[in-house]
Design an enzyme around this catalytic site. Sequence first.
Site, mmCIF file in Angstrom:
data_model
loop_
_atom_site.group_PDB
_atom_site.id
_atom_site.type_symbol
_atom_site.label_atom_id
_atom_site.label_comp_id
_atom_site.label_asym_id
_atom_site.label_seq_id
_atom_site.Cartn_x
_atom_site.Cartn_y
_atom_site.Cartn_z
ATOM 1 N N GLY A 134 1.321 -1.218 -0.009
ATOM 2 C CA GLY A 134 0.186 0.327 0.187
ATOM 3 C C GLY A 134 0.476 1.508 -0.208
ATOM 4 O O GLY A 134 1.654 1.480 -1.129
ATOM 5 N N GLY A 187 -13.251 -3.990 9.589
ATOM 6 C CA GLY A 187 -13.254 -4.017 8.177
ATOM 7 C C GLY A 187 -11.626 -4.165 7.980
ATOM 8 O O GLY A 187 -11.776 -4.312 6.941
ATOM 9 N N LYS A 205 2.386 -10.476 -3.068
ATOM 10 C CA LYS A 205 3.513 -9.567 -3.428
ATOM 11 C C LYS A 205 4.612 -9.724 -3.144
ATOM 12 O O LYS A 205 5.503 -9.273 -3.896
ATOM 13 C CB LYS A 205 2.582 -8.478 -1.757
ATOM 14 C CG LYS A 205 2.164 -8.069 -1.856
ATOM 15 C CD LYS A 205 1.207 -8.019 0.098
ATOM 16 C CE LYS A 205 -0.404 -7.386 -0.183
ATOM 17 N NZ LYS A 205 -0.483 -6.981 0.728
HETATM 18 N N1 LIG Z 1 -8.339 -2.158 -0.423
HETATM 19 C C1 LIG Z 1 -7.136 -1.750 -0.666
HETATM 20 O O1 LIG Z 1 -6.752 -0.893 0.593
HETATM 21 C C2 LIG Z 1 -5.203 -2.257 -1.020
HETATM 22 C C3 LIG Z 1 -4.744 -1.954 -1.217
HETATM 23 C C4 LIG Z 1 -3.513 -2.563 -2.527
HETATM 24 C C5 LIG Z 1 -4.197 -2.442 -3.238
HETATM 25 N N2 LIG Z 1 -5.620 -3.259 -3.688
HETATM 26 C C6 LIG Z 1 -6.209 -3.918 -4.450
HETATM 27 O O2 LIG Z 1 -6.962 -2.884 -4.979
HETATM 28 C C7 LIG Z 1 -7.478 -3.620 -5.819
HETATM 29 C C8 LIG Z 1 -9.089 -2.621 -6.011
HETATM 30 O O3 LIG Z 1 -8.707 -2.831 -4.529
HETATM 31 P P1 LIG Z 1 -10.692 -2.423 -4.017
HETATM 32 O O4 LIG Z 1 -10.580 -2.514 -2.357
HETATM 33 O O5 LIG Z 1 -10.489 -1.181 -3.930
HETATM 34 O O6 LIG Z 1 -11.681 -3.294 -4.129
HETATM 35 P P2 LIG Z 1 -12.872 -3.480 -3.773
HETATM 36 O O7 LIG Z 1 -13.904 -1.877 -2.878
HETATM 37 O O8 LIG Z 1 -14.215 -4.224 -4.390
HETATM 38 O O9 LIG Z 1 -13.462 -2.109 -5.335
HETATM 39 C C9 LIG Z 1 -13.184 -2.948 -6.631
HETATM 40 C C10 LIG Z 1 -13.918 -2.312 -7.632
HETATM 41 O O10 LIG Z 1 -14.348 -2.655 -9.006
HETATM 42 C C11 LIG Z 1 -15.097 -2.018 -9.997
HETATM 43 N N3 LIG Z 1 -16.006 -3.275 -10.042
HETATM 44 C C12 LIG Z 1 -15.907 -4.629 -10.178
HETATM 45 N N4 LIG Z 1 -16.052 -4.984 -11.610
HETATM 46 C C13 LIG Z 1 -16.252 -3.871 -12.491
HETATM 47 C C14 LIG Z 1 -16.409 -4.309 -13.728
HETATM 48 N N5 LIG Z 1 -16.199 -5.283 -14.744
HETATM 49 N N6 LIG Z 1 -16.551 -2.915 -14.472
HETATM 50 C C15 LIG Z 1 -16.433 -2.110 -13.994
HETATM 51 N N7 LIG Z 1 -15.953 -2.079 -12.929
HETATM 52 C C16 LIG Z 1 -15.984 -3.196 -11.722
HETATM 53 C C17 LIG Z 1 -16.603 -2.253 -8.002
HETATM 54 O O11 LIG Z 1 -17.710 -1.577 -8.784
HETATM 55 P P3 LIG Z 1 -18.990 -1.446 -7.772
HETATM 56 O O12 LIG Z 1 -18.311 -0.700 -7.103
HETATM 57 O O13 LIG Z 1 -19.698 -0.531 -8.802
HETATM 58 O O14 LIG Z 1 -19.566 -2.552 -7.744
HETATM 59 C C18 LIG Z 1 -15.732 -1.535 -7.159
HETATM 60 O O15 LIG Z 1 -16.487 -0.155 -7.339
HETATM 61 C C19 LIG Z 1 -7.272 -4.908 -5.707
HETATM 62 O O16 LIG Z 1 -6.625 -5.454 -6.986
HETATM 63 C C20 LIG Z 1 -6.841 -4.922 -4.708
HETATM 64 O O17 LIG Z 1 -6.286 -6.522 -4.411
HETATM 65 C C21 LIG Z 1 -6.335 -2.545 -2.623
#
Ligand SMILES: NC(=O)c1ccc[n+]([C@@H]2O[C@H](COP(=O)([O-])OP(=O)(O)OC[C@H]3O[C@@H](n4cnc5c(N)ncnc54)[C@H](OP(=O)(O)O)[C@@H]3O)[C@@H](O)[C@H]2O)c1
Length: 433
Positions: A134, A187, A205
């Site tokens: 992150g 969360g 990672k």
């Molecule tokens: N969360 C963290 O702190 C964190 C840290 C480092 C890396 N990551 C990485 O970052 C990435 C995203 O994580 P996140 O936690 O932000 O995930 P998330 O909260 O689940 O958000 C995913 C987003 O993608 C959208 N989505 C899913 N399918 C889609 C499609 N077919 N077309 C368009 N939009 C679509 C969803 O739409 P809706 O909201 O409209 O349903 C949602 O807004 C992942 O690869 C994760 O491993 C996350």
Amino acid sequence: MDVTVGVIGLGNVGLGALQILSENAKSIREKLGFPLRVKSICSRNVHAKNLPLGGEPPVRTTNWKDVVCDPEIDIIVEAVGGTATASHIIEESLRERKSVVTANKELMALRGADLWTIANQNGVNLAMEASVAGGIPIHTVLREGIAGDRVVELYGILNGTSNFILTEIEKSAANFQSVLAEAQQLGYAEADPSADIDGLDAGSKLAILAALAFGEKLTPADIYTEGIRRIMPVDFEYAHQLKHTIRLLCLARQTEQGLLLSVRPSLIPQAAILAQVKGAYNAIWIRGVYGEDTFYYGRGAGPKPTGVAVVSDLMRVAREIRFGSPERVSPFAHERLGEYKPLPLPTQKLPYYLRFRVEDKAGIIAMLATILAKHRIGIDAVLQLPREDWRDLPFVITTEPAGEQAIRDALVEIRDADFLVEAPFAMPMERGF
Ligand SMILES: NC(=O)c1ccc[n+]([C@@H]2O[C@H](COP(=O)([O-])OP(=O)(O)OC[C@H]3O[C@@H](n4cnc5c(N)ncnc54)[C@H](OP(=O)(O)O)[C@@H]3O)[C@@H](O)[C@H]2O)c1
């Protein structure tokens, strides 16, 4: 002139990045000398999103192809996650000659090298700082900050959920299941926590970091991976008696024979700096031949720390677009150096912590000692804390440095003994720091 951005995925990461782009727009513009403009945003429920955006409202779409194919957009942020749609989004964006910024560790660990080749063929960039740890800019450290060194060891605490759970068990002596439930309530853990607690997220990672550090093509399949489900409060009691603690340790170590790679719960000395990493924090400790030890610490996840990594990547790529960039070298594989080939873990030799839960009867230690001796494993200590329930007595044997294979073979032989309440549990006792 501004550089334009399309953001696909408006969850934690996408919204975190948008918030920073909006609130910090003035500082970003001053640092860059030109503004970053978000032209389009996309998610499945994009029309229901309440966005923290000032200035001209972006175009909203539910179809990611509208963003990827828009000729006015210079950079795509992929914040969807997973390996299916995200893979298409990135590949098509690169083929459309748009640079991509992604936080997707799972996809980068699996397909990063291929996608990098496509980026290079199309003269664009694939930036992934947010994919590991992150808010810690570890990608930049390895690619630029200490690129002149030769890394020999890398240790990481790369999964905040597991670290939160372990340090809560350590603090409160609560059992694994209740701490996991608490992490889910706060969360810190997903409804399906397996990617975190089974070590898979940390494995992705580590694959990315080890590829960067050692210049090898590596995937999670090259990494021995074991999660934290079996850790009990009593393991911390024994670890503390040994002046150690327990962390889900990610390790990449160069040896004369090749590269050792593992993600597994391990005992580390309480005096080690990594033992001070608590809660949902991440840390990486790198040892180089010339610069020796460097240590990096910070939040491993969360909308804002990850958003900073995404926005910083956007700024780097935007500068390249504005001012041009030198030929790029892949972060995934340099000229193959042979000595860095991944090794099977059983070649590792370390002291081990072996925890048994037994129904008490005479002769147990003698029998275990006989089997360990047969596998040429020397006993260093036998520890048994007082317990009342003679039907489930935990005790620990620590060993002299022994081969991982010998430990595994001995435990297979011990596993069927009728006095065991559950299969024996082994953790290495890391001594590298
Ligand atoms: N969360 C963290 O702190 C964190 C840290 C480092 C890396 N990551 C990485 O970052 C990435 C995203 O994580 P996140 O936690 O932000 O995930 P998330 O909260 O689940 O958000 C995913 C987003 O993608 C959208 N989505 C899913 N399918 C889609 C499609 N077919 N077309 C368009 N939009 C679509 C969803 O739409 P809706 O909201 O409209 O349903 C949602 O807004 C992942 O690869 C994760 O491993 C996350």
